[in-house]
Scaffold this motif. Sequence first.
Motif, PDB file in Angstrom:
ATOM      1  N   UNK A 114      -3.588   8.986  -2.320  1.00  0.00           N
ATOM      2  CA  UNK A 114      -3.169   9.351  -3.416  1.00  0.00           C
ATOM      3  C   UNK A 114      -2.564   7.774  -3.738  1.00  0.00           C
ATOM      4  N   UNK A 115      -2.950   7.246  -5.245  1.00  0.00           N
ATOM      5  CA  UNK A 115      -2.321   6.027  -5.376  1.00  0.00           C
ATOM      6  C   UNK A 115      -1.327   6.358  -6.523  1.00  0.00           C
ATOM      7  N   UNK A 116      -0.163   5.655  -6.392  1.00  0.00           N
ATOM      8  CA  UNK A 116       1.059   5.987  -7.019  1.00  0.00           C
ATOM      9  C   UNK A 116       1.034   4.609  -7.863  1.00  0.00           C
ATOM     10  N   UNK A 117       1.334   4.882  -8.875  1.00  0.00           N
ATOM     11  CA  UNK A 117       1.840   3.612 -10.061  1.00  0.00           C
ATOM     12  C   UNK A 117       3.047   3.128  -9.440  1.00  0.00           C
ATOM     13  N   UNK A 118       2.933   1.653  -9.468  1.00  0.00           N
ATOM     14  CA  UNK A 118       4.119   0.766  -8.945  1.00  0.00           C
ATOM     15  C   UNK A 118       5.059   0.282 -10.224  1.00  0.00           C
ATOM     16  N   UNK A 119       6.325   0.219 -10.031  1.00  0.00           N
ATOM     17  CA  UNK A 119       6.995  -0.352 -11.025  1.00  0.00           C
ATOM     18  C   UNK A 119       6.889  -1.744 -11.025  1.00  0.00           C
ATOM     19  N   UNK A 120       6.813  -2.562 -12.292  1.00  0.00           N
ATOM     20  CA  UNK A 120       6.861  -4.074 -12.359  1.00  0.00           C
ATOM     21  C   UNK A 120       5.883  -4.572 -11.471  1.00  0.00           C
ATOM     22  N   UNK A 121       4.793  -3.912 -11.558  1.00  0.00           N
ATOM     23  CA  UNK A 121       3.518  -4.637 -10.816  1.00  0.00           C
ATOM     24  C   UNK A 121       3.784  -4.929  -9.342  1.00  0.00           C
ATOM     25  N   UNK A 122       4.834  -4.284  -8.854  1.00  0.00           N
ATOM     26  CA  UNK A 122       5.227  -4.548  -7.295  1.00  0.00           C
ATOM     27  C   UNK A 122       4.563  -3.591  -6.235  1.00  0.00           C
ATOM     28  N   UNK A 123       3.396  -3.295  -6.682  1.00  0.00           N
ATOM     29  CA  UNK A 123       2.575  -2.626  -5.649  1.00  0.00           C
ATOM     30  C   UNK A 123       1.956  -3.148  -4.438  1.00  0.00           C
ATOM     31  N   UNK A 124       1.610  -2.329  -3.461  1.00  0.00           N
ATOM     32  CA  UNK A 124       0.695  -2.962  -2.547  1.00  0.00           C
ATOM     33  C   UNK A 124      -0.826  -3.202  -2.740  1.00  0.00           C
ATOM     34  N   UNK A 125      -1.345  -2.727  -3.826  1.00  0.00           N
ATOM     35  CA  UNK A 125      -2.634  -2.992  -3.938  1.00  0.00           C
ATOM     36  C   UNK A 125      -2.900  -2.597  -5.382  1.00  0.00           C
ATOM     37  N   UNK A 126      -4.014  -3.643  -5.697  1.00  0.00           N
ATOM     38  CA  UNK A 126      -4.301  -3.349  -7.372  1.00  0.00           C
ATOM     39  C   UNK A 126      -5.771  -2.761  -7.266  1.00  0.00           C
ATOM     40  N   UNK A 127      -6.117  -2.353  -6.125  1.00  0.00           N
ATOM     41  CA  UNK A 127      -7.637  -2.023  -5.956  1.00  0.00           C
ATOM     42  C   UNK A 127      -7.709  -0.520  -5.651  1.00  0.00           C
ATOM     43  N   UNK A 128      -8.484   0.253  -6.426  1.00  0.00           N
ATOM     44  CA  UNK A 128      -8.760   1.678  -6.351  1.00  0.00           C
ATOM     45  C   UNK A 128     -10.042   1.882  -5.780  1.00  0.00           C
ATOM     46  N   UNK A 129     -10.112   2.470  -4.551  1.00  0.00           N
ATOM     47  CA  UNK A 129     -11.293   2.667  -3.770  1.00  0.00           C
ATOM     48  C   UNK A 129     -11.691   4.280  -3.627  1.00  0.00           C
ATOM     49  N   UNK A 130     -12.971   4.369  -3.905  1.00  0.00           N
ATOM     50  CA  UNK A 130     -13.145   5.717  -4.073  1.00  0.00           C
ATOM     51  C   UNK A 130     -13.257   6.552  -2.773  1.00  0.00           C
ATOM     52  N   UNK A 131     -13.071   7.855  -2.848  1.00  0.00           N
ATOM     53  CA  UNK A 131     -12.794   9.001  -1.490  1.00  0.00           C
ATOM     54  C   UNK A 131     -14.266   8.658  -0.885  1.00  0.00           C
ATOM     55  N   UNK A 132     -14.617   8.503   0.337  1.00  0.00           N
ATOM     56  CA  UNK A 132     -15.704   8.291   1.087  1.00  0.00           C
ATOM     57  C   UNK A 132     -16.293   9.488   1.880  1.00  0.00           C
TER      58      UNK A 132
END
Length: 558
Positions: free
Chosen positions: A403-421
Motif C-alpha cells: 500500500x502506497x501512503x502519501x508522504x507529507x512535504x515530499x518526504x517519502x521513501x519513493x516516488x515510483x508506483x509499481x503495479x502488483x505482480x
Amino acid sequence: MKAIKKVLAVLACLCLVLSCAVFAVSAADPTGSITIQNPDHSDATVAGKTFNVYKVFNATTNGTNTSYSWYTDTNGDVPFYDFFYGPNGVVAKNVTDGNVQKAVEHVASITDNLDLSQFAESLHTYVTTNSVATYIDPVEAGTSTSVKIDDLSYGYYLVYDNTDLSTPGTSAVRSAVMLSNVNKDAVITLKANRPQVTKQVKENNGTYGKGTSVSIGDVVTFRITTLVPQHTMYTAYHYSVEDTMHDGMVLNTASIKVYYDDVLQAEGTGYDLTLAPSATVDFAVDFTDYMDNFDTNKTLVIEYDATVTNAIEAQTANQNTAKLIYSNDPTNELSTGSVEDAANVYSYQLVFTKFAQDTNGVLTNVRLAGAEFQLYRVTGSGDELITFTTETATNVEGASFTKYIVAADGAGTTDTLTVHGEGAATITLDHLNLGGHLGDVFIFGLSEGEYKLVETKAPDGYVLPDAPFMLNVVDEIGALGSVGTLNVTGSHTGVGSIVNTKGMAESILTVWAEITNKPGAALPETGGMGTTLFTVLGVVLMAGAVAFFTSRKRSSVA
C-alpha cells in the motif's frame, strides 16, 4: 289521576336523562393544561413563538395512583416505542416486546434538573430525526407573555419551542411534562437558549462547512463559533471551550486566534489558553474571567490550523470535536452543562489497475504486471510530484500487497508506483476486491482534486503511453458533514491508451480506474520471406554480372 301519572312519567324520564348526563360527564377522560410563561430574570419572551406538543405515554389515575400505557397515534403506531426500545433505545436496544412500565421507570429515575433537561433534548432530537407527528396542532402564542394549552388528556408530554433557534436572541423550551390529577395544570417557564457551539472546517473551495477532504501533509483550518449567552443573573459565569482533534492531525499552537465580535482578542485580556489540559483534549479556551466584557448574542470565534499526518484514517470520518462548557444554575456556581459539535475530515483511497488492450484498441480483462508510474498533484502553480511511504497490507482474500501512503512535504521513501505482480489475471470488481491483485496499485491519503499519472515503464511487450493519464477525484460533502458522492473521472489525450474510471461505494471512500497499454507492433524478422527475396535477387544479379564479364572477356580475346 291520569294527569298525575303523566307528570310522574315525565319526571322519571327527565331524571333518567339527567342521570345519564351526569354519568357521561363523570365518565369523560379527565384533562389538564400546560401553561408556558415568561421568565423573571431574562429578556426571553413567549411572544411570537410557536410550540409543538407530543404525547409519549397515556396516564390513568385513581386517587394518587397512576398507571401508564403507550400512546398510540391515529395510524395505530406507537411513535415513541423506538426511543426506548429501538436500535438506539435508551432502555434496551432492538427489543420487539418492550414493557411500557420499564420505560416509565427509566423516566422516573431521572430526577436531576440538568439530566431532565438533557432527557427532553434527547426526546426533541428523536422527534425531529424521525418526523414524529405532533399530538395537537402547533400552538402559536401571538403577542402574549404566556400561553395556555387546554384540554390535554392525562399523560406524559414533550413540549418544545419550534421557533428558528438560529436567530440571535431567541429562547427555547425543551420540557417533558406529566399531567395527572396530582399535577393537573403544569406551568413551564421559558428558558434562555441553552448555549450552542458550532465546529466547522475550511473546505477546499475556501468556504466553511461540516466536512472536507485532505491529502496527507495538508494544513487544515478549523473554526469554532458560539454566541455569548444571557449571563447577567449569575454572580460568576463559567464559559469555556475544549477542543479535541483526531490523532491524525497535529495542532499548530501558534495559529490559535480568538475573536469577539470580529475583534481579535489577546490571551490574558479576552481569554485564557491552556494547551493539552488533559490526555484527550488538545487545548482549552476559557472566557470565564472576561464574561463581563461580552454582550449577549455577540459572537465568539476560535480559529486554528492543524497538519494532517499519516495517522489519518481511511474509510471513516476523522472527527474534530469542540465541547462548550457553561454555567446552568444561578444558585450553584459549580453546576455546569455542556454541548458538543464536530467537523469531519476525510482522506480517500485510489486504486488503479493496468489492463491490456487488443490490437484493435479494445479494452480487455487481462491484467498486466511490470508497469511503473509517478503521480503528480495538479495545482494552480504547477504539478507537484507526490512521494510515498509504503506498508504491507492484506486484502480480503488474505493476499499481501504494498500500500502506497502519501508522504507529507515530499518526504517519502519513493516516488515510483509499481503495479502488483501476483494474483488472478481476471477478477470481478466490487468493494471487497480492491487491491492486492495482478496489475493493481493501491494509494491512500488523497483529497479531492486533479492528478496526473505518468507511466514511466510499460509492461514487457507493450507500448509506453505517449501522454499522462489525467484523473479528477470529485466529492460532495453534505451540510451534516457526510460524504454524499465520491467519484473519479479520467482522460488520456494521447493515442494507444484508454482510461476508464468508476466511483465506488461512499462508505469505503475509495475510487477506481482502469488504465491500458497497447501491444507493441510486430516487425519483419530476418530469414523471412523478405530476406529470401533479397537473397534470390542478389544471386540472379551476381550470375548476370559473371555472364556479362565472361562474354566481354571472350569478345576482347577474339
